[in-house]
Enzyme design. Structure first.
Site, PDB file in Angstrom:
ATOM      1  CG  HIS A  13      -1.681   1.224   0.996  1.00 30.54           C
ATOM      2  ND1 HIS A  13      -3.194   0.892   1.475  1.00 30.54           N
ATOM      3  CD2 HIS A  13      -1.808   2.571   1.121  1.00 30.54           C
ATOM      4  CE1 HIS A  13      -3.743   1.940   1.355  1.00 30.54           C
ATOM      5  NE2 HIS A  13      -3.008   3.063   1.033  1.00 30.54           N
ATOM      6  CG  HIS A  15      -0.673   7.170  -1.417  1.00 31.57           C
ATOM      7  ND1 HIS A  15      -1.851   7.331  -1.722  1.00 31.57           N
ATOM      8  CD2 HIS A  15      -0.861   6.573   0.069  1.00 31.57           C
ATOM      9  CE1 HIS A  15      -3.062   6.788  -0.942  1.00 31.57           C
ATOM     10  NE2 HIS A  15      -2.350   6.341   0.220  1.00 31.57           N
ATOM     11  CE  LYS A  99      -7.894   2.419  -0.718  1.00 29.84           C
ATOM     12  NZ  LYS A  99      -6.666   2.978  -0.323  1.00 29.84           N
ATOM     13  CG  HIS A 136      -9.804   4.889   3.276  1.00 27.50           C
ATOM     14  ND1 HIS A 136      -8.852   5.479   3.417  1.00 27.50           N
ATOM     15  CD2 HIS A 136     -10.717   5.296   4.268  1.00 27.50           C
ATOM     16  CE1 HIS A 136      -8.848   6.080   4.630  1.00 27.50           C
ATOM     17  NE2 HIS A 136      -9.882   6.166   4.989  1.00 27.50           N
ATOM     18  CG  HIS A 174      -5.049   2.426   5.731  1.00 30.25           C
ATOM     19  ND1 HIS A 174      -6.166   2.455   6.126  1.00 30.25           N
ATOM     20  CD2 HIS A 174      -4.801   3.117   4.506  1.00 30.25           C
ATOM     21  CE1 HIS A 174      -6.943   3.298   5.319  1.00 30.25           C
ATOM     22  NE2 HIS A 174      -5.997   3.373   4.368  1.00 30.25           N
ATOM     23  CG  ASP A 247      -1.757   4.855   3.855  1.00 31.63           C
ATOM     24  OD1 ASP A 247      -1.699   5.299   2.623  1.00 31.63           O
ATOM     25  OD2 ASP A 247      -2.677   5.409   4.789  1.00 31.63           O
TER      26      ASP A 247
END
Ligand code: DOR
Ligand code: ZN
Length: 344
Positions: A13, A15, A99, A136, A174, A247
């Protein structure tokens, strides 16, 4: 001096952003990880396989010479995602998950799903073709306390969802609470979760130590210590349902040190080392390798990596900031120390 030799890990995970930010970030991750699940919450979001392919090409074109890294792409689920797009994604070989952001739950989630019922047909199709749903897991209901949004999401959304789609593979991203740990460990087959370094190492006091600490703000927000201890216990058990997902979510310094600061903690500069600290605290260093390198690959049906990395029990000073395009990026532990170091 203690050292640990581990199979090269993956970050399930991450970004990576785009443009100059991507160029600044990618070397941190590629130094540690063979692969990463790359989140699709760009502006505009990555909603089609064509966009995911183009983003993947930009990532690979940015990779410094001599580094090997495989970006595992994802699509951003919207109210308008079609079953045909899922087929295209599945056939592409480059898209490994879709996602689900509840609209408004977090950074760049405005185009997310407004009501889970609207995507039910797409979820049924994902289950049928074996596409992983990455969730999420927070409700956006403003009446729900921000610290309870994950637990309420399990009851209101996630538990019914996995019952409606008994073959859908789901990664609860997460996770931050005792409730999420219990849910994932007790769920049917095909349910797993990622755990970040910040949620293993910090509780919500870290948001307020000596004043308000914007660089410790992420979503889901840090929780009380009983939840952190529950996460630590769970990863220390060696369960294959939990795996590494940093994350790592960079934001330029001025957008965090602001009247309304962005959510996201950058940890890619020392990700594996931070997890080593957490596993050491839990007395579970022997389970770090499987958490970091085996469980995620097995869940996603990908081969495990063959290379190795070495961690040394030797602390180092984290810089106050890193360059970030025209901006600065303040990493987790800025100006402090991390107790483990990755050997070059
Ligand atoms: O803290 C977060 N930052 N949580 C998310 O879900 C998104 C991420 C980001 O993209 O900055
Ligand atoms: Zn994220």
């Amino acid at each position: 001096m203690r050292s640990l030799r581990l199979t090269r890990p993956d970050d399930w995970h991450l970004h990576l952003r785009d443009g100059t930010a991507l160029a600044a970030l990618l070397p941190f991750t590629a130094r540690q990880f063979a692969r990463a699940i790359v989140m699709p919450n760009l502006r505009p979001p990555v909603t089609t396989t064509a966009q995911a392919r183009a983003y993947r090409e930009r990532i690979l074109a940015t990779l410094p010479a001599g580094l090997r890294f495989e970006p595992l792409m994802t699509l951003y689920l919207t109210d308008r995602t079609s079953p045909a797009e899922i087929d295209t994604a599945r056939a592409s070989g480059v898209v490994h998950g879709v996602k689900y952001y509840p609209a408004g739950a977090t950074t760049n989630s405005e185009s997310g799903v407004t009501d889970i019922a609207r995507v039910d047909a797409v979820l049924a199709h994902m289950a049928a073709v074996g596409m992983v749903l990455q969730v999420h897991g927070e409700v956006t209901d403003p009446a729900v306390d921000v610290f309870d949004r994950e637990a309420v999401f399990i009851e209101r959304v996630l538990a019914p969802l996995i019952e409606r789609h008994p073959r859908l593979k789901v990664v609860f991203e997460h996770i931050t609470t005792r409730e999420a740990v219990r849910f994932v460990l007790g769920a049917r087959a095909g349910i797993a979760a990622t755990v970040t370094p910040q949620h293993l190492l910090m509780n919500r006091n870290a948001l307020f130590t000596g004043g308000i600490r914007p660089h410790h703000y992420c979503l889901p927000v840090l929780k009380a210590d009983l939840h952190r201890l529950s996460l630590l216990d769970a990863v220390a058990s060696g369960t294959p349902r939990l795996f590494l997902g940093t994350d790592s979510a960079p934001h330029a310094r001025h957008t965090k040190e602001a009247a309304c600061g962005c959510a996201g903690i950058f940890s890619a500069h020392g990700a594996l080392e931070l997890y080593a600290e957490a596993f050491e605290e839990a007395g579970a260093l022997s389970h770090l390798e499987a958490f970091a390198a085996f469980h995620g690959a097995d869940f996603y049906g990908l081969p495990r990596n063959s290379g190795q990395v070495t961690l040394v029990r030797e602390s180092w000073d984290v810089p106050a900031h890193y360059p970030f395009g025209e901006d600065e990026l303040v990493p987790l532990r800025a100006g402090e120390r991390i107790a483990w170091r990755m050997a070059p």
